[in-house]
Design an enzyme around this catalytic site. Structure first.
Site, PDB file in Angstrom:
ATOM      1  N   ASP A   1       1.242   1.832   4.299  1.00 19.92           N
ATOM      2  CA  ASP A   1       1.149   3.042   4.509  1.00 19.92           C
ATOM      3  C   ASP A   1      -0.533   3.459   4.401  1.00 19.92           C
ATOM      4  OD1 ASP A   1       0.628   2.889   2.051  1.00 19.92           O
ATOM      5  OD2 ASP A   1       2.654   4.780   1.250  1.00 19.92           O
TER       6      ASP A   1
ATOM      7  N   GLU B   1      -5.265  -3.001 -11.100  1.00 20.41           N
ATOM      8  CA  GLU B   1      -6.396  -3.416 -10.864  1.00 20.41           C
ATOM      9  C   GLU B   1      -7.022  -4.048 -12.172  1.00 20.41           C
ATOM     10  OE1 GLU B   1      -5.083  -0.760  -9.747  1.00 20.41           O
ATOM     11  OE2 GLU B   1      -4.676  -0.557  -8.292  1.00 20.41           O
TER      12      GLU B   1
END
Lengths: 275, 275
Positions: B142, B227
């Protein structure tokens, strides 16, 4: 020697062969030129306005449209100036485009109406003597387009063409109900009684029909549903409206009325272009 | 006659000319082949899951990625089966791809982690003896990608590359702060103290670094920011991380962490494919 005779015979025919090849080439160039003349141009009208997600949306849309052949893009900024970052996106798209601005007229709904009207004015002025067929399509910058929409549906529209739209009007699918190739009703959730119960992304109009009419999103439409008000002005009977995709197998949706979720973004720009 | 002599002389040279032309052609084919061998492959890992906006999002992403040369796409479905409509999108993209499914492992965050891990496993298994350079990038379906991201940033990554992401972590822009070509801090709103304060869309890793490590989104990462936890496992000092885009003029954002607004859609499918 026999081989010498053969070589000589072939040599004699070379000028004829070259002439024939050149004629075939010329004929193909001519055919290509003719078929180009008959290949309809898709004229896309896109109103756009400043918001945090706009550059992302316009980037995606430009990259989608750049897959489509012979497409002209008319982009109208909702402001009293154009925006450099948008201009750069349009330049990079490689598409033939125009980009201008207009603000909303007094008493008109806030967004899009005045801009689509300016787009229609531009088309009526600049395509009046256009020597190729064309089709006009309204494409908002946050919707999602399958590129097959353009060649399978839009480019084939002779008067008004209509097809299913995903995620529109509170429905999974808004679609024309088709019996014997004729639209008999609307498979929608919101206001099924509308004369044209279809999203702005769900129809396209042949350039000739646009040029032969003065249809617009005018003041009289303000208290109506814009799509119905606009489409009624063409006086094209329901039977002449062309439904697309209803007999595809599988029946796929080629355009979705999506919105990019607006972010409550804080913080600095850190020198980056955000609009 | 003099002209006959000229024609004869030209004829004599024709075989030499043809030989030279063939040699030039061969040399160019060889050069192209060499440069192809040195042109890094971009390996994109995309977790995806069923939701009303998914086909719209995947359609847009496929059409974006199909602009990029030498890109391999690894798509992992969050389910215990693949989905035909997604498969068709991947087929139409014209990209080399693999599409498989996995469910979330027990005790793991709901989405993406297990799928990115499966993607990494696939890369480590199938690119072990790959004879070209490569770069691995995680791309959610997205987000919004400017296609320049792939050639200007990702394809050039030698170890770990990092760049600005728009609309991420509640910020207009999340970006590395760069002094003398070295990342010294993070210009972000959310948790600036993170060792790698960057969105999943904001970094890519060279294939060799992936192959030389076992880095993953493992169980130990669960209570950390994914991350940072992932990137720490490469033991690449901050000075060796390659910042991109910080010295561009204008400083443009080439990727945005967007979300398509989820629709509360009602009504029937009317025979259309919605998933």
């Amino acid at each position: 020697m026999r081989s010498n005779i053969v070589v000589f015979t072939i040599r004699k025919f070379i000028p004829y062969l070259i002439t024939i090849l050149l004629l075939v080439l010329l004929y193909n160039v001519y055919r290509q030129w003719l078929s180009n003349l008959q290949f309809p141009t898709i004229i896309v009208i896109t109103p756009t306005h400043k918001r945090l997600e706009r550059l992302a949306d316009m980037t995606r849309l430009a990259q989608t449209l750049s897959h489509v052949k012979n497409l002209h893009w008319i982009v109208i900024e909702d402001a009293n100036h154009t925006v450099e970052a948008v201009q750069r996106i349009l330049d990079r798209s490689g598409l033939p485009y125009v980009y201008f601005f207009t603000t909303t007229e007094n008493g008109f709904p806030k967004r899009g109406w005045s801009h689509r009207n300016q787009g229609l004015l531009y088309v009526r002025k600049n395509y009046k003597n256009y020597n190729r067929p064309g089709v006009v399509y309204f494409a908002d910058d946050d919707n999602s387009y399958d590129i097959r929409l353009f060649d399978k549906y839009i480019r084939k529209v002779k008067t008004i063409g209509i097809w299913a739209v995903g995620l529109s009007g509170g429905a999974l699918v808004e679609a024309p109900r088709v019996v014997n190739r004729t639209i008999v009703a609307w498979d929608v959730v919101y206001a099924p009684g509308r004369e044209f119960a279809i999203d702005m992304a769900g129809f396209a109009i042949n350039l000739q029909s646009i040029l032969n009419s003065n249809a617009s999103f005018h003041r009289g439409c303000v208290k109506q549903v814009p799509e119905t008000c606009f489409l009624r002005q063409f006086n094209i009977p329901k039977e002449k409206i062309e439904p697309f995709g209803y007999d595809d197998e599988p029946k796929e949706i080629l355009v979705w009325h999506t919105k990019t979720r607006s972010t409550i973004a804080k913080g600095e720009r850190h020198g980056y272009v955000v609009e």
